[in-house]
Write an enzyme that holds these catalytic residues in place. Structure first.
Site, PDB file in Angstrom:
ATOM      1  N   CYS A 112       0.993  -1.345   0.111  1.00  0.00           N
ATOM      2  CA  CYS A 112      -0.126  -0.599  -0.335  1.00  0.00           C
ATOM      3  C   CYS A 112       0.700   1.393   0.068  1.00  0.00           C
ATOM      4  CB  CYS A 112      -0.718   0.080   1.437  1.00  0.00           C
ATOM      5  SG  CYS A 112      -2.651   0.975   0.917  1.00  0.00           S
ATOM      6  N   HIS A 212      -3.116  -4.387   0.547  1.00  0.00           N
ATOM      7  CA  HIS A 212      -2.860  -5.435   1.865  1.00  0.00           C
ATOM      8  C   HIS A 212      -2.763  -6.957   2.157  1.00  0.00           C
ATOM      9  CE1 HIS A 212      -2.698  -1.448   4.553  1.00  0.00           C
ATOM     10  NE2 HIS A 212      -3.437  -0.813   3.352  1.00  0.00           N
ATOM     11  N   GLU A 214      -1.490  -8.619   4.080  1.00  0.00           N
ATOM     12  CA  GLU A 214      -1.027  -9.313   4.872  1.00  0.00           C
ATOM     13  C   GLU A 214      -2.533  -9.258   6.288  1.00  0.00           C
ATOM     14  OE1 GLU A 214      -1.595  -4.491   6.184  1.00  0.00           O
ATOM     15  OE2 GLU A 214      -0.745  -6.665   4.206  1.00  0.00           O
TER      16      GLU A 214
END
Length: 232
Positions: A112, A212, A214
């Site tokens: 990001c 994202h 994660e």
């Protein structure tokens, strides 16, 4: 360099925020746990980097430029707009780390904001408020709410080799890449044309994603690829 004898050491950039835990309410070097877990689950050893001292890179085998506040617009030749929220101290730290990591040939993953740091560090520019360009808020639908985004990945790109021809992603960004940095290639696009992934051809593992990864506990391939690159 960090030791590759067993698990590689992956440096993760952090940011300073006023935080609360237990009886404490004070400034802290923060990073969402999801980043730490993603690196651990991919077989790496996560290490938080709380400052921009580039000597820290001598102890790691790869670098993750993590998400967060907007990059200062003066770094890409623009005046700051009302909706742009910056963190100059973090910019100074992460731009130094990004450039040093590239100079040293370390594997780099930008997430990001981290993709935007990578782009601007290489001379690129950003769209300061994406809804003004694309006419919707789908990439950041609400505060703290991720926008599900379908990303088409370029055939033959490194990231397509990892994830396939397309990816279902969790986005949370109101800015995006506009002018590409030197030598960067746009290799992932949303349906509205927004650049969602970039990479540096011929430079080992240097990849940026606007989403994202994660936040998707079922998808570890991108972090696993970074860990694998860090072992070489």
């Amino acid at each position: 360099m960090g030791s590759n004898a067993s698990k590689p050491i992956i440096g993760l950039t952090t940011y300073t925020e006023n935080a609360s835990w237990g009886v404490w309410h004070t400034d802290a070097a923060l990073l969402p746990r999801s980043y730490v877990d993603s690196i651990s689950n991919a077989g790496g050893i996560p290490v938080l980097l709380p400052s921009g001292d580039t000597r820290a890179l001598s102890a790691v085998d790869a670098l993750v430029l993590t998400g967060g506040a907007d990059v200062e617009p003066h770094r890409y030749g623009q005046a700051q707009q009302d909706k742009t929220v910056t963190c100059p101290e973090r910019d100074a730290a992460e731009f130094a780390l990004a450039r040093a990591a590239l100079d040293r040939g370390l594997p780099v993953l930008g997430v990001c904001r981290g993709m935007q740091v990578l782009n601007v560090a290489l001379g690129g520019g950003l769209i300061q408020h994406l809804p003004d360009r694309v006419g919707h808020t789908g990439h950041q639908p609400s505060p703290g709410g991720y926008g599900p985004t379908h990303v088409t990945l370029a055939e033959g790109s490194r990231i397509a080799g990892i994830l396939g021809a397309d990816a279902k992603c969790q986005c949370y960004h109101h800015q995006a890449v506009d002018r590409l940095g030197d030598r960067l290639r746009a290799v992932g696009h949303a349906a509205d044309g927004t650049i969602e992934a970039v990479e540096l051809p011929g430079a080992g593992f240097v990849v940026g994603v606007q989403w994202h990864p994660e936040e998707d506990t079922q998808e570890t391939r991108l972090f696993a690829a970074l860990v694998e690159a860090a072992c070489r």
